[in-house]
Design a protein around this motif. Structure first.
Motif, PDB file in Angstrom:
ATOM      1  N   SER A 348      -8.596   3.428   3.084  1.00 34.85           N
ATOM      2  CA  SER A 348      -8.676   3.044   1.665  1.00 34.85           C
ATOM      3  C   SER A 348      -7.367   2.418   1.182  1.00 34.85           C
ATOM      4  O   SER A 348      -7.399   1.429   0.442  1.00 34.85           O
ATOM      5  N   VAL A 349      -6.223   2.966   1.580  1.00 37.31           N
ATOM      6  CA  VAL A 349      -4.964   2.385   1.073  1.00 37.31           C
ATOM      7  C   VAL A 349      -4.695   1.018   1.679  1.00 37.31           C
ATOM      8  O   VAL A 349      -4.105   0.149   1.041  1.00 37.31           O
ATOM      9  N   GLU A 373      -1.936   5.946  14.967  1.00 41.68           N
ATOM     10  CA  GLU A 373      -2.131   4.497  14.883  1.00 41.68           C
ATOM     11  C   GLU A 373      -2.383   4.082  13.420  1.00 41.68           C
ATOM     12  O   GLU A 373      -1.864   3.066  12.949  1.00 41.68           O
ATOM     13  N   GLU A 374      -3.148   4.893  12.703  1.00 43.17           N
ATOM     14  CA  GLU A 374      -3.418   4.578  11.288  1.00 43.17           C
ATOM     15  C   GLU A 374      -2.139   4.660  10.454  1.00 43.17           C
ATOM     16  O   GLU A 374      -1.955   3.915   9.497  1.00 43.17           O
ATOM     17  N   ALA A 379       2.257   1.663   7.574  1.00 41.06           N
ATOM     18  CA  ALA A 379       3.653   1.189   7.583  1.00 41.06           C
ATOM     19  C   ALA A 379       3.683  -0.337   7.578  1.00 41.06           C
ATOM     20  O   ALA A 379       4.506  -0.963   6.890  1.00 41.06           O
ATOM     21  N   ASP A 380       2.772  -0.934   8.309  1.00 38.53           N
ATOM     22  CA  ASP A 380       2.705  -2.383   8.397  1.00 38.53           C
ATOM     23  C   ASP A 380       2.267  -2.969   7.050  1.00 38.53           C
ATOM     24  O   ASP A 380       2.696  -4.051   6.659  1.00 38.53           O
ATOM     25  N   HIS A 381       1.438  -2.219   6.331  1.00 32.87           N
ATOM     26  CA  HIS A 381       0.803  -2.725   5.112  1.00 32.87           C
ATOM     27  C   HIS A 381       1.677  -2.574   3.863  1.00 32.87           C
ATOM     28  O   HIS A 381       1.576  -3.393   2.942  1.00 32.87           O
ATOM     29  N   ILE A 382       2.505  -1.541   3.808  1.00 32.47           N
ATOM     30  CA  ILE A 382       3.215  -1.259   2.551  1.00 32.47           C
ATOM     31  C   ILE A 382       4.210  -2.375   2.204  1.00 32.47           C
ATOM     32  O   ILE A 382       4.765  -3.036   3.072  1.00 32.47           O
ATOM     33  N   LYS A 383       4.418  -2.507   0.876  1.00 28.31           N
ATOM     34  CA  LYS A 383       5.366  -3.509   0.375  1.00 28.31           C
ATOM     35  C   LYS A 383       6.777  -2.920   0.393  1.00 28.31           C
ATOM     36  O   LYS A 383       6.960  -1.753   0.726  1.00 28.31           O
ATOM     37  N   GLY A 384       7.737  -3.733  -0.035  1.00 25.31           N
ATOM     38  CA  GLY A 384       9.142  -3.304  -0.041  1.00 25.31           C
ATOM     39  C   GLY A 384       9.370  -2.090  -0.939  1.00 25.31           C
ATOM     40  O   GLY A 384       8.772  -1.973  -2.009  1.00 25.31           O
ATOM     41  N   LEU A 406       9.575  -0.306  12.362  1.00 29.89           N
ATOM     42  CA  LEU A 406       8.823  -1.056  11.350  1.00 29.89           C
ATOM     43  C   LEU A 406       9.256  -0.656   9.932  1.00 29.89           C
ATOM     44  O   LEU A 406       9.416  -1.508   9.046  1.00 29.89           O
ATOM     45  N   LEU A 407       9.489   0.637   9.734  1.00 35.38           N
ATOM     46  CA  LEU A 407       9.861   1.123   8.396  1.00 35.38           C
ATOM     47  C   LEU A 407      11.205   0.536   7.939  1.00 35.38           C
ATOM     48  O   LEU A 407      11.428   0.344   6.748  1.00 35.38           O
TER      49      LEU A 407
END
Ligand code: NAP
Length: 495
Positions: A348-349, A373-374, A379-384, A406-407
């Protein structure tokens, strides 16, 4: 309660600031540090009236405000200390090599103030991020006059702080255009300041809408200028499996305390926690559910912030994938905020950006992932973000090295355990982050490196020694650090 400063008077103050900028160019950083110490002493001398006024206007408790006042004084003193040895002005001297082909010129570079800076006082730190806060201190440290727009939430507190600054400027005999204090009760008054050609830079802390609007206005000017806006952030906490298994109860208590501190009104509030599903996460949520019941609602900073908190948390509850974990038992009165914890799933997020928007206040979203993996997908999806916390054992961190790598692309400060709400004032602090946390991830608004926002470099080529600024003269009359032919030194004998 307070009168908007008429535009004619604002214009006069802007012209005074322009004049003061020329005056400041003739004073050394060591002189400016002296003025800053005097301002710090004046603020320190403000007594019970300041605290009582701020308590009345911001609804913040006395102990918090006493601590914030000490932090504000420390900011002025530590930024003043910082500019004295000259390191932050990054003087570079490359001497001429006339017999090289082609001949190398004598080049000497130094960072100087950009010009008058408009500072928007922030609501959530009436001392440390407002009128006499870090933005004002770092602009003056850089040699820039400040035009301060008081936050409409605490006008009397702002006036008391402004009086302290005016008092020090007068007693120390400095140009009175170095600091101006303006009231405005509309977006137009702030927009006018940002668009005025005399203004060369802007500092802001507040909403995404406000910061982005000011950034856009500054970029639409004939002469665009930098805007250092610190805006929204949900400061995600990634709780890794071994850590969650080791102490789900401790982690839940730590998370809830940080989330509800100061009614959640910190830009570093940890609004989202991400973990993998399982019995440990269930224990964690159960502790949250039980503990949040007894969290008392409390007054928020001002009516507008309380209204926004209620509207934003209601909006979250209308999302079909959101479920309530628990909430404060006591109903919030008008102007108050009560803690609320909700949960959702990783899919959902990733599909719905609205779930990761900041709800400024004691609102926590727990995201349950099916797999590690989710977690990586989130982590890949979140904005700054201003901050990201990794709650982990060392073994967790080694196992999740891809996630941690990635973070690092997504935040200004990456924490290993603990919670992000405390923001230490020191040179190694980074309080800033990739957009939309701020409009310029290269800079910090806390710690003495905040001065860098209001500096720009200028090189002098082949100038006679006597005509150079003191900072670049052969004899180094200011005794500052300089990089002379690639060697960092205060020693003048190399020249
Ligand atoms: P705000 O609404 O962003 O206002 C901050 C300052 O900017 C005020 O002086 C405001 O003056 C001015 N301003 C806002 N929008 C403007 C625009 N479009 N054009 C010109 N000037 C503008 O912040 P706030 O009043 O402190 O709180 C509102 C919300 O901001 C909160 O609910 C919260 O979501 C967020 N906030 C975030 C942080 C953070 O650190 N992330 C801190 C505080 C608040 P006028 O009202 O006179 O226009």
């Amino acid at each position: 309660m307070y009168t908007e400063t008429p535009q004619e008077q604002v214009k006069e103050l802007l012209h005074k600031a322009e004049e003061a900028f020329q005056y400041l160019k003739g004073r050394s950083a060591i002189d400016r540090a002296g003025l800053m110490y005097a301002i710090a002493a004046k603020i320190e001398g403000l007594g019970t009236e300041l605290i009582a006024t701020a308590m009345e206007e911001s609804h913040l408790p006395e102990a918090r405000l006493i601590g914030e006042k000490a932090r504000t004084v420390f900011q002025w003193r530590s930024y003043a200390d910082h500019i004295k040895d000259g390191l932050c002005f990054e003087a570079r001297i490359d001497t001429a090599i006339p017999d090289r082909t082609p001949p190398k010129p004598d080049l000497r570079k130094i960072k100087v103030g950009v010009g008058p800076v408009v500072v928007f006082g922030a609501s959530n730190f009436p001392f440390a991020f407002s009128t006499a806060g870090g933005d004002t201190a770092s602009a003056i440290a850089a040699g820039c006059p400040v035009i301060l727009k008081a936050h409409p939430g605490h006008p009397k507190t702002s006036a008391l702080m402004a009086e302290a600054i005016f008092g020090a400027i007068k007693e120390e005999g400095w140009h009175d255009g170095i600091f101006s204090h303006i009231y405005g009760n509309s977006n137009e008054s702030g927009a006018y300041l940002v668009q005025h050609p005399i203004v060369k830079s802007v500092a802001f802390t507040g909403s995404y809408g406000g910061g982005k609007a000011l950034f856009d206005l500054a970029n639409q000017r004939k002469e665009p200028i930098p805007v250092f806006a610190e805006m929204g952030s949900v400061n995600p906490v990634f709780a890794l499996p071994e850590k969650m298994a080791t102490d789900p109860r401790g982690l839940a208590n730590q998370y809830l305390s940080s989330l509800t501190l100061g009614v959640g009104q910190f830009c570093t509030n940890p609004g989202v926690l991400i973990a993998v599903k399982g019995k440990d996460l269930e224990t964690f949520k159960e502790v949250l559910r039980q503990e949040v019941l007894s969290c008392p609602p409390a007054n928020m900073l001002h009516a507008g912030i309380a209204k926004a908190y209620h509207a934003n948390s209601e909006r979250m509850l209308t999302e079909s994938t959101i479920r309530v974990i628990g909430k404060a038992e006591q109903i919030a009165a008008e102007g108050q905020g009560a803690a609320l914890l909700v949960e959702t799933d990783a899919k959902s997020v990733v599909e719905n950006d609205a779930l990761l928007e900041e709800v400024f206040g004691p609102f926590g979203l727990i995201v349950a992932c099916e797999s590690e993996e989710e977690m990586l997908n989130i982590a890949d999806h979140i904005k700054g973000q201003l901050t990201i916390t990794v709650a982990a054992t060392e073994a967790d961190a080694v196992r999740h090295s891809k996630l941690i790598s990635l973070l690092q692309d997504k935040c200004g400060r990456l924490l290993f355990n603990g919670m992000p709400t405390g923001v230490e004032v020191c040179i190694a602090m980074q309080h800033g982050g990739p957009f939309p946390a701020t409009t310029d991830a290269r800079f910090t608004s806390v710690g003495s490196d905040a001065v860098q926002r209001f500096l720009r470099p200028i090189s002098f080529q082949n100038w006679p020694n006597a005509l150079l600024p003191d900072a670049l003269k052969n004899e180094n009359p200011l005794g500052i650090y300089r990089t002379v032919n690639s060697v960092l030194t205060k020693d003048a004998s190399a020249l």
